[in-house]
Scaffold this motif. Structure first.
Motif, PDB file in Angstrom:
ATOM      1  N   LYS A 150       0.834  -1.211   0.000  1.00 39.20           N
ATOM      2  CA  LYS A 150       0.000   0.000   0.000  1.00 39.20           C
ATOM      3  C   LYS A 150       0.871   1.264   0.000  1.00 39.20           C
ATOM      4  O   LYS A 150       0.593   2.230  -0.714  1.00 39.20           O
ATOM      5  CB  LYS A 150      -0.879  -0.028   1.256  1.00 39.20           C
ATOM      6  CG  LYS A 150      -1.992   0.978   1.261  1.00 39.20           C
ATOM      7  CD  LYS A 150      -2.780   0.845   2.561  1.00 39.20           C
ATOM      8  CE  LYS A 150      -3.578   2.094   2.822  1.00 39.20           C
ATOM      9  NZ  LYS A 150      -4.008   2.204   4.205  1.00 39.20           N
ATOM     10  N   THR A 151       1.940   1.217   0.798  1.00 37.78           N
ATOM     11  CA  THR A 151       2.804   2.398   0.883  1.00 37.78           C
ATOM     12  C   THR A 151       3.612   2.595  -0.409  1.00 37.78           C
ATOM     13  O   THR A 151       3.878   3.728  -0.801  1.00 37.78           O
ATOM     14  CB  THR A 151       3.752   2.284   2.091  1.00 37.78           C
ATOM     15  OG1 THR A 151       4.336   0.990   2.104  1.00 37.78           O
ATOM     16  CG2 THR A 151       3.039   2.520   3.393  1.00 37.78           C
TER      17      THR A 151
ATOM     18  N   ASP B  60      11.021   0.280   0.584  1.00 36.69           N
ATOM     19  CA  ASP B  60       9.760   0.670  -0.077  1.00 36.69           C
ATOM     20  C   ASP B  60      10.015   1.842  -1.023  1.00 36.69           C
ATOM     21  O   ASP B  60       9.477   1.899  -2.136  1.00 36.69           O
ATOM     22  CB  ASP B  60       8.714   1.139   0.953  1.00 36.69           C
ATOM     23  CG  ASP B  60       8.233   0.008   1.844  1.00 36.69           C
ATOM     24  OD1 ASP B  60       8.349  -1.151   1.434  1.00 36.69           O
ATOM     25  OD2 ASP B  60       7.746   0.299   2.956  1.00 36.69           O
TER      26      ASP B  60
ATOM     27  N   VAL C  53       1.976   7.160  -6.284  1.00 39.86           N
ATOM     28  CA  VAL C  53       0.923   8.185  -6.418  1.00 39.86           C
ATOM     29  C   VAL C  53       1.552   9.576  -6.236  1.00 39.86           C
ATOM     30  O   VAL C  53       1.259  10.501  -6.987  1.00 39.86           O
ATOM     31  CB  VAL C  53      -0.205   7.941  -5.377  1.00 39.86           C
ATOM     32  CG1 VAL C  53      -1.131   9.152  -5.254  1.00 39.86           C
ATOM     33  CG2 VAL C  53      -1.012   6.709  -5.739  1.00 39.86           C
ATOM     34  N   LYS C  54       2.445   9.681  -5.240  1.00 39.77           N
ATOM     35  CA  LYS C  54       3.131  10.962  -4.989  1.00 39.77           C
ATOM     36  C   LYS C  54       3.866  11.434  -6.248  1.00 39.77           C
ATOM     37  O   LYS C  54       3.736  12.593  -6.652  1.00 39.77           O
ATOM     38  CB  LYS C  54       4.118  10.806  -3.832  1.00 39.77           C
ATOM     39  CG  LYS C  54       5.029  12.005  -3.631  1.00 39.77           C
ATOM     40  CD  LYS C  54       6.003  11.800  -2.483  1.00 39.77           C
ATOM     41  CE  LYS C  54       7.195  10.947  -2.844  1.00 39.77           C
ATOM     42  NZ  LYS C  54       8.156  11.530  -3.767  1.00 39.77           N
TER      43      LYS C  54
ATOM     44  N   VAL D 217       2.559   1.831  -3.393  1.00 39.99           N
ATOM     45  CA  VAL D 217       1.590   2.456  -4.311  1.00 39.99           C
ATOM     46  C   VAL D 217       1.468   3.949  -3.968  1.00 39.99           C
ATOM     47  O   VAL D 217       1.464   4.806  -4.853  1.00 39.99           O
ATOM     48  CB  VAL D 217       0.210   1.746  -4.224  1.00 39.99           C
ATOM     49  CG1 VAL D 217      -0.850   2.496  -5.027  1.00 39.99           C
ATOM     50  CG2 VAL D 217       0.319   0.311  -4.707  1.00 39.99           C
ATOM     51  N   GLY D 218       1.397   4.246  -2.680  1.00 38.95           N
ATOM     52  CA  GLY D 218       1.287   5.639  -2.235  1.00 38.95           C
ATOM     53  C   GLY D 218       2.435   6.484  -2.728  1.00 38.95           C
ATOM     54  O   GLY D 218       2.249   7.609  -3.184  1.00 38.95           O
ATOM     55  N   LEU D 219       3.643   5.934  -2.670  1.00 40.27           N
ATOM     56  CA  LEU D 219       4.823   6.678  -3.127  1.00 40.27           C
ATOM     57  C   LEU D 219       4.771   6.908  -4.631  1.00 40.27           C
ATOM     58  O   LEU D 219       5.177   7.972  -5.121  1.00 40.27           O
ATOM     59  CB  LEU D 219       6.102   5.920  -2.755  1.00 40.27           C
ATOM     60  CG  LEU D 219       6.447   5.938  -1.266  1.00 40.27           C
ATOM     61  CD1 LEU D 219       7.534   4.926  -0.951  1.00 40.27           C
ATOM     62  CD2 LEU D 219       6.894   7.323  -0.823  1.00 40.27           C
TER      63      LEU D 219
ATOM     64  N   VAL E 270       9.418  11.755   4.145  1.00 41.37           N
ATOM     65  CA  VAL E 270       8.783  10.459   3.883  1.00 41.37           C
ATOM     66  C   VAL E 270       9.274   9.406   4.890  1.00 41.37           C
ATOM     67  O   VAL E 270       8.510   8.539   5.319  1.00 41.37           O
ATOM     68  CB  VAL E 270       9.040  10.025   2.413  1.00 41.37           C
ATOM     69  CG1 VAL E 270       8.666   8.574   2.185  1.00 41.37           C
ATOM     70  CG2 VAL E 270       8.239  10.914   1.457  1.00 41.37           C
TER      71      VAL E 270
ATOM     72  N   LEU F  29       7.332   8.701   7.991  1.00 42.75           N
ATOM     73  CA  LEU F  29       6.069   7.980   7.837  1.00 42.75           C
ATOM     74  C   LEU F  29       6.326   6.475   8.003  1.00 42.75           C
ATOM     75  O   LEU F  29       7.477   6.039   7.950  1.00 42.75           O
ATOM     76  CB  LEU F  29       5.486   8.272   6.448  1.00 42.75           C
ATOM     77  CG  LEU F  29       5.359   9.759   6.074  1.00 42.75           C
ATOM     78  CD1 LEU F  29       4.933   9.918   4.620  1.00 42.75           C
ATOM     79  CD2 LEU F  29       4.372  10.460   6.982  1.00 42.75           C
ATOM     80  N   PRO F  30       5.263   5.690   8.173  1.00 44.94           N
ATOM     81  CA  PRO F  30       5.491   4.242   8.345  1.00 44.94           C
ATOM     82  C   PRO F  30       5.919   3.580   7.037  1.00 44.94           C
ATOM     83  O   PRO F  30       5.135   2.922   6.353  1.00 44.94           O
ATOM     84  CB  PRO F  30       4.133   3.711   8.819  1.00 44.94           C
ATOM     85  CG  PRO F  30       3.184   4.822   8.713  1.00 44.94           C
ATOM     86  CD  PRO F  30       3.864   6.056   8.309  1.00 44.94           C
ATOM     87  N   ILE F  31       7.157   3.796   6.711  1.00 45.91           N
ATOM     88  CA  ILE F  31       7.676   3.349   5.415  1.00 45.91           C
ATOM     89  C   ILE F  31       9.157   3.009   5.574  1.00 45.91           C
ATOM     90  O   ILE F  31       9.817   3.557   6.452  1.00 45.91           O
ATOM     91  CB  ILE F  31       7.447   4.483   4.388  1.00 45.91           C
ATOM     92  CG1 ILE F  31       7.228   3.914   3.021  1.00 45.91           C
ATOM     93  CG2 ILE F  31       8.547   5.504   4.366  1.00 45.91           C
ATOM     94  CD1 ILE F  31       6.529   4.871   2.124  1.00 45.91           C
ATOM     95  N   THR F  32       9.664   2.095   4.748  1.00 48.49           N
ATOM     96  CA  THR F  32      11.094   1.770   4.837  1.00 48.49           C
ATOM     97  C   THR F  32      11.826   2.319   3.613  1.00 48.49           C
ATOM     98  O   THR F  32      11.201   2.648   2.602  1.00 48.49           O
ATOM     99  CB  THR F  32      11.310   0.250   4.882  1.00 48.49           C
ATOM    100  OG1 THR F  32      10.789  -0.294   3.665  1.00 48.49           O
ATOM    101  CG2 THR F  32      10.636  -0.382   6.075  1.00 48.49           C
TER     102      THR F  32
END
Lengths: 285, 220
Positions: free
Chosen positions: B2-3, B80, B9-10, B5-7, B71, B74-77
Motif C-alpha cells: 500500500k505504501t 519501499d 501516487v506521490k 503504491v502511495g509513493l 517520507v 512515515l510508516p515506510i522503509t
C-alpha cells in the motif's frame, strides 16, 4: 508502558560534530520542550529518534519498543513535523490527502479536511504558493490527522505570527488532554514552551545539559544581578554560571531560597527559559 | 505494498502540472513527424524518451521539497522508497511506449488511410523502451549516489560512457566471432531482442540492488 520516549546513551559522530550520550525520557501524557542554539544537535537527535539517520551507539525506544526493530509499527502512531522538509512543493491539500491515505492505516480524511478548514488553507493553491506559516499549518494538520499518540515536532511554530502560534499551541493543549498522548517539541521560541511544556531538555554542543520540569526551572532557578565586588564574595559552588555584562554580573542559580538565605540578596529575578539558555551558553564558571 | 503504491501516487501527482507541456510536446511531435513522413520511427522513439526523462525528474521534485527526509518519518522503509521509484520510472516509460504506439498508429491511419508498417512502429517502440531502460539502469543509481543536482550532470557523462561500453562490446563480439557489422545487425534483429530484453531485465534488477544498498547507507 510508562514512557512515550526513552533515549539512552545516544551517540552520533559527524566530522566536526558529535552527539554524545544523549539521554531523554518523556513520560506518557507529558509535553517536553527541547531547546538549544542552532547546531546544538536538536534536529540530529530528532532524526536519530525517528531512525532517519544511522547512530553510532545508544538505544531509542518509543512506546516501549525499540525504534529500529519496530519502525513501521511505531511510526503508525507518531505525527511528525519537520521544519525544513515536506512532500512536494507542487502539491495542494487534496494531493496531500491522496498520498497520506496510502501511508497511514488510521488516516482520517474527514479530520484532515476539518483542520484544513480550521487553518483556512486554500485547497487550490500549491504548497509553494503558501506562506511559511501556511506551510507549517499544513504540516501540523497532516501530523494530527491519523490519530497519533505522540507528536514529534521540530520547530513547529517557526514562521508563524503570534495569532497563529497561539492557535497552534491551543491545538497542542487539546491534543494532550488525552492521557495517552505526548508531545516532544523542539523550538527556538522558548516563550511558547513556557506556556505548554511540562519538561524542558536543554542540549548544547551535542550534550544534554539538563532536563528539568518547567515549574522547577521557573520557580527555583533565579538570576542575581550584582557588582564585581559582590560577585567575588560568592562561592563558585553556589551558582551554575555567570555572565559579565558592561556594568554588572548576571549569575544563574538553581536554588533561590538557599541562595537568599546564605547571601541575603534582596532581589532575585525570576528567569525565563531564554535567560537560562543564554547564560548557560554564553556564561562562564 | 500500500505504501509503495502511495509513493508512486506521490510521483504521479508531482507531474500533474506537467500535463499541458506534455500535450504540447506530443502535438509538436505529431506535426513534425506528419510533415517529415517519419511517423513510424520519430514518435515511437521520442515519446518513451520524454516519459522516461519525466520519470527521472521525480528525483528533482523530491530534492526541492527534501521529501526523502519527510517520507522517512512515515510508516515506510527505505526499501519501499527505492522499490516505488523503480516501479514508477518503469511504469511511466512503458506508458510512454504505449502512448507512442497509439499515436503513431493513429497518425499513420490518418495519413495513409491504412496501417502498412505496424512492424516498424512496434520494433522502434520496443527498441526505444529497451534503450530508455538501459539508460535508467545507470541513471537511477547515479541519482541515489550523487543526488538530483550533481546526478543530472553525472548522468550525461554516464550516457557517453554507456555508448562507449555498448560500442566496445559490439566491436569485441564482432572480432571474437569474426563477423561483419551487417552480420552482427542481422543477428541482433533476428535473435537480439530476446537476449537484450533478458539482459536489460537482469541489469535493471542489479541496478535496483545497487540503488537500495546506496540508499540504505545514505544519510538523508
Amino acid at each position: 508502558m510508562k514512557n512515550a520516549i526513552e533515549v539512552r546513551k545516544l551517540c552520533k559522530n559527524y566530522k566536526g560534530f558529535q552527539l554524545k550520550d544523549v539521554d531523554i525520557i518523556l513520560p506518557k501524557g507529558m509535553i517536553m520542550g527541547f531547546i538549544g542554539e542552532n547546531g546544538a544537535g536538536k534536529t540530529t537527535t530528532i532524526k536519530a529518534m525517528l531512525n532517519i539517520i544511522h547512530t553510532d551507539g545508544g538505544e531509542v525506544k518509543i512506546f516501549g519498543m525499540n525504534v529500529k526493530e519496530n519502525e513501521k509499527k511505531i511510526k503508525e502512531d507518531i505525527g511528525v513535523v519537520l521544519d525544513d522538509s515536506f512532500l512536494s512543493e507542487y502539491f495542494n491539500v487534496i494531493d496531500v490527502n491522496q498520498f497520506m491515505k496510502h501511508m497511514y492505516n488510521n488516516w482520517d480524511e474527514e479530520l484532515y479536511f476539518k483542520y484544513v478548514d480550521r487553518f483556512q488553507l486554500d485547497k487550490k493553491k500549491k504548497v509553494k504558493e503558501y506562506s511559511s506559516g501556511m506551510k507549517m499549518k499544513l504540516k501540523i494538520a497532516v501530523a494530527l490527522s491519523h490519530h497519533p499518540k505522540l507528536l514529534i515536532l521540530d520547530e513547529p511554530t517557526s514562521g508563524l505570527d503570534p495569532v497563529a502560534r497561539n492557535e497552534i499551541l491551543d491545538i497542542f493543549q487539546d491534543f494532550i488532554q488525552d492521557e495517552e498522548h505526548s508531545i516532544f517539541v523542539s523550538s527556538h521560541i522558548t516563550s511558547d514552551l513556557e506556556h505548554i511544556a511540562d519538561y524542558i531538555t536543554f542540549i548544547n554542543d551535542g550534550k544534554i545539559v539538563f532536563t528539568e520540569t518547567r515549574d522547577k526551572l521557573l520557580e527555583t532557578y533565579g538570576i542575581v544581578k550584582c557588582s564585581e565586588e559582590d560577585f567575588k564574595k560568592i562561592d563558585k559552588k553556589d551558582f551554575i554560571k555567570y555572565k559579565k555584562n558592561r556594568y554588572e554580573y548576571e549569575i544563574l542559580i538553581d536554588n533561590k531560597v538557599e541562595f537568599q538565605k546564605k547571601y541575603h540578596v534582596e532581589i532575585i529575578d525570576k528567569p525565563t527559559i531564554e535567560n537560562i539558555m543564554l547564560i548557560y551558553i554564553k556564561g562562564e564558571k | 505494498m500500500k505504501t509503495v503504491v502511495g509513493l508512486m501516487v506521490k510521483d504521479f501527482l508531482n507531474i500533474k502540472s506537467y500535463r499541458t507541456t506534455l500535450m504540447f510536446l506530443l502535438i509538436l511531435y505529431a506535426i513534425t513527424s506528419f510533415a517529415n513522413d517519419n511517423i513510424a520511427t520519430f514518435i515511437p522513439i521520442c515519446v518513451p524518451l520524454i516519459f522516461g526523462m519525466l520519470g527521472i525528474s521525480s528525483f528533482s521534485y523530491d530534492s526541492i521539497a527534501k521529501a526523502d527526509k519527510y517520507v522517512l518519518t512515515l510508516p515506510i522503509t527505505k526499501k519501499d522508497m527505492v522499490r516505488a521509484k523503480y516501479l514508477y520510472v518503469f511504469i511511466l516509460t512503458v506508458l510512454g511506449t504505449i502512448v507512442g504506439i497509439v499515436l503513431s498508429i493513429f497518425l499513420q491511419i490518418v495519413k495513409t488511410g491504412g496501417l502498412t508498417n505496424i512492424e516498424s512502429i512496434i520494433g522502434a517502440s520496443i527498441g526505444a523502451l529497451l534503450g530508455m531502460m538501459v539508460l535508467q539502469i545507470f541513471e537511477i543509481p547515479v541519482m541515489y549516489i550523487f543526488g538530483a543536482e550533481k546526478g543530472r550532470i553525472i548522468q550525461m557523462a554516464a550516457i557517453v560512457l554507456l555508448m562507449f561500453i555498448i560500442s566496445g562490446i559490439s566491436i569485441l563480439v564482432m572480432k571474437v566471432f569474426q563477423i561483419s557489422l551487417e552480420q552482427f545487425l542481422d543477428i541482433l534483429i533476428h535473435y537480439g531482442i530476446a537476449i537484450i530484453t533478458a539482459m536489460v531485465a537482469l541489469f535493471y534488477i542489479i541496478s535496483y540492488k545497487i540503488s537500495l544498498n546506496v540508499f540504505i547507507k545514505k544519510e538523508v
